[in-house]
Design an enzyme around this catalytic site. Structure first.
Site, PDB file in Angstrom:
ATOM      1  N   ASP A   1     -15.180  23.433  19.288  1.00 38.35           N
ATOM      2  CA  ASP A   1     -13.753  23.137  19.091  1.00 38.35           C
ATOM      3  C   ASP A   1     -12.962  24.430  18.892  1.00 38.35           C
ATOM      4  O   ASP A   1     -11.724  24.403  18.818  1.00 38.35           O
ATOM      5  CB  ASP A   1     -13.530  22.142  17.950  1.00 38.35           C
ATOM      6  CG  ASP A   1     -14.000  22.661  16.604  1.00 38.35           C
ATOM      7  OD1 ASP A   1     -14.636  23.745  16.558  1.00 38.35           O
ATOM      8  OD2 ASP A   1     -13.756  21.981  15.593  1.00 38.35           O
ATOM      9  N   SER A   2     -13.658  25.568  18.886  1.00 34.89           N
ATOM     10  CA  SER A   2     -12.968  26.860  18.933  1.00 34.89           C
ATOM     11  C   SER A   2     -12.117  26.966  20.195  1.00 34.89           C
ATOM     12  O   SER A   2     -11.271  27.855  20.296  1.00 34.89           O
ATOM     13  CB  SER A   2     -13.981  28.012  18.885  1.00 34.89           C
ATOM     14  OG  SER A   2     -15.002  27.815  19.847  1.00 34.89           O
TER      15      SER A   2
ATOM     16  N   LYS B   1     -22.065  18.065  17.576  1.00 33.36           N
ATOM     17  CA  LYS B   1     -22.124  18.883  16.360  1.00 33.36           C
ATOM     18  C   LYS B   1     -20.990  18.460  15.448  1.00 33.36           C
ATOM     19  O   LYS B   1     -19.891  18.156  15.941  1.00 33.36           O
ATOM     20  CB  LYS B   1     -22.004  20.373  16.694  1.00 33.36           C
ATOM     21  CG  LYS B   1     -21.964  21.268  15.451  1.00 33.36           C
ATOM     22  CD  LYS B   1     -22.183  22.732  15.774  1.00 33.36           C
ATOM     23  CE  LYS B   1     -20.963  23.486  16.222  1.00 33.36           C
ATOM     24  NZ  LYS B   1     -19.828  23.486  15.262  1.00 33.36           N
TER      25      LYS B   1
ATOM     26  N   GLU C   1     -19.242  19.303  11.347  1.00 38.58           N
ATOM     27  CA  GLU C   1     -19.217  20.225  10.212  1.00 38.58           C
ATOM     28  C   GLU C   1     -19.355  19.467   8.896  1.00 38.58           C
ATOM     29  O   GLU C   1     -18.885  18.326   8.789  1.00 38.58           O
ATOM     30  CB  GLU C   1     -17.898  21.024  10.203  1.00 38.58           C
ATOM     31  CG  GLU C   1     -17.728  21.899  11.424  1.00 38.58           C
ATOM     32  CD  GLU C   1     -16.456  22.741  11.382  1.00 38.58           C
ATOM     33  OE1 GLU C   1     -15.758  22.754  10.333  1.00 38.58           O
ATOM     34  OE2 GLU C   1     -16.161  23.383  12.408  1.00 38.58           O
TER      35      GLU C   1
ATOM     36  N   GLU D   1     -22.800  29.374   9.447  1.00 31.24           N
ATOM     37  CA  GLU D   1     -21.725  30.313   9.816  1.00 31.24           C
ATOM     38  C   GLU D   1     -21.213  31.072   8.598  1.00 31.24           C
ATOM     39  O   GLU D   1     -20.967  30.473   7.524  1.00 31.24           O
ATOM     40  CB  GLU D   1     -20.558  29.545  10.470  1.00 31.24           C
ATOM     41  CG  GLU D   1     -19.386  30.478  10.806  1.00 31.24           C
ATOM     42  CD  GLU D   1     -18.344  29.881  11.737  1.00 31.24           C
ATOM     43  OE1 GLU D   1     -18.513  28.726  12.170  1.00 31.24           O
ATOM     44  OE2 GLU D   1     -17.359  30.579  12.033  1.00 31.24           O
TER      45      GLU D   1
HETATM   46  O1  KIV Z   1     -16.399  25.850  17.624  1.00 30.83           O
HETATM   47  C1  KIV Z   1     -17.252  26.747  17.752  1.00 30.83           C
HETATM   48  O2  KIV Z   1     -17.198  27.573  18.670  1.00 30.83           O
HETATM   49  C2  KIV Z   1     -18.325  26.802  16.775  1.00 30.83           C
HETATM   50  C3  KIV Z   1     -19.204  28.013  16.794  1.00 30.83           C
HETATM   51  C4  KIV Z   1     -18.463  29.184  16.324  1.00 30.83           C
HETATM   52  C5  KIV Z   1     -20.457  27.785  16.058  1.00 30.83           C
HETATM   53  O3  KIV Z   1     -18.467  25.925  16.007  1.00 30.83           O
END
Ligand code: KIV
Length: 290
Positions: free
Chosen positions: A67-68, A136, A138, A205
């Site tokens: 989600d980055s 994934k 968090e 992280e």
């Molecule tokens: O969103 C992302 O790119 C991430 C990574 C930095 C692990 O969660």
């Protein structure tokens, strides 16, 4: 490198050459950690587009549709505004552009925290819409019941502990986590809870190195570090960061190239040639036959 072929990136995805090898699987990734040890560290990078996935696929065990992309692709101030639809569109492109790495897709903020049922609905939507193999999410102990709920219903989950960017409004920034004893103990407890709930792997992280090492030794699933430790079971970076697309990156990023500089110099040449009417030249223009 764990691959046995090189992707011919000049070939269209519709007709890949050489014939695609079988895609890695979530159980194969999980099994890379045996008796607390991972002989060959897992390689993960973020990918948001089909072309990027094509270029990364042969080198990576996992591609993360992170989600980055909110910041990297859309110029948003954080990952908080990212939607399920954004993730679905980019996830589908990454799956189309790859046939070796396991594709993991981030569940965006607001799509999973309210309840395990809500999380299942969102995760099922993402997997159906993209063809990704896993999601994934968090969070620590509070997310363990959700991870168990999803895992027991056919959705592999990668956890994410330590610095969790979706919680930026609670954390107050993106600084390294675990500087107090209580915070360090909490990160370790979070990681153990995710492991016991059935996470097949977890990102650690932005934590002090001893915490990353302690977590890696304490959990049975592979840990994938970012701003953590070389002693994690694998590593991940945001691809644009490690390629040098951005001048300002977090301290834990190694810029392997200066792609921003390459683009700047290349576009400057193009602009100069256009202004001098030197482009297009004879090779790039069509003339009447005969
Ligand atoms: O969103 C992302 O790119 C991430 C990574 C930095 C692990 O969660």
């Amino acid at each position: 490198m764990s691959t046995t072929f090189q992707l011919d990136t000049s070939t269209s995805r519709a007709n890949p050459t050489p014939a695609p090898m079988r895609r890695l699987t979530v159980p194969a990734i999980r099994a890379r950690k045996q008796d607390g040890r991972t002989a060959e560290p897992l390689v993960m990078l973020t990918a948001y587009t089909a072309r990027q996935a094509q270029l990364l696929d042969a080198h990576c065990d996992l591609l993360l549709v992170g989600d980055s992309l909110g910041q990297v692709i859309y110029g948003l101030p954080s990952t908080v505004p990212v939607t399920l639809e954004m993730m679905a569109n980019h996830g589908a492109a990454v799956v189309r552009g790859s046939y070796h790495a396991v594709v993991v897709i981030d569940m965006p903020f607001g799509s999973y925290e309210a309840s395990p049922e809500k999380a299942f609905e969102s995760a099922a939507f993402l997997l159906k819409a993209t063809g990704a193999a896993a999601v994934k999410l968090e969070g620590g102990e509070a997310m363990a019941p959700t991870i168990a709920f999803l895992s027991q219903r056919g959705i592999p989950v990668m956890g994410h502990v330590g610095l969790t960017p979706q919680a930026v409004n609670v954390l107050g920034g993106y600084g390294a986590r675990g500087r107090s004893e209580a915070e360090a103990a909490k990160i370790l407890a979070d990681a153990k809870a995710l492991d016991q709930a059935g996470a097949f792997a977890m990102v650690i992280e932005g934590v002090l190195e001893p915490i990353a090492v302690a977590v890696t030794e304490a959990v049975s699933c592979p840990t994938i570090g970012i701003g953590a430790s070389a002693r994690c079971d694998g590593q991940v970076l945001v691809t644009e960061d490690m390629l040098g697309m951005f001048e300002r990156v977090p301290r834990f990023v190694k810029r392997y190239e200066d792609i921003a500089g390459v683009i700047d110099r290349t576009v400057a040449r193009y602009a100069a040639e256009v202004r001098a009417r030197a482009f297009p030249g004879p090779e790039q223009t069509y003339q009447p036959k005969g």
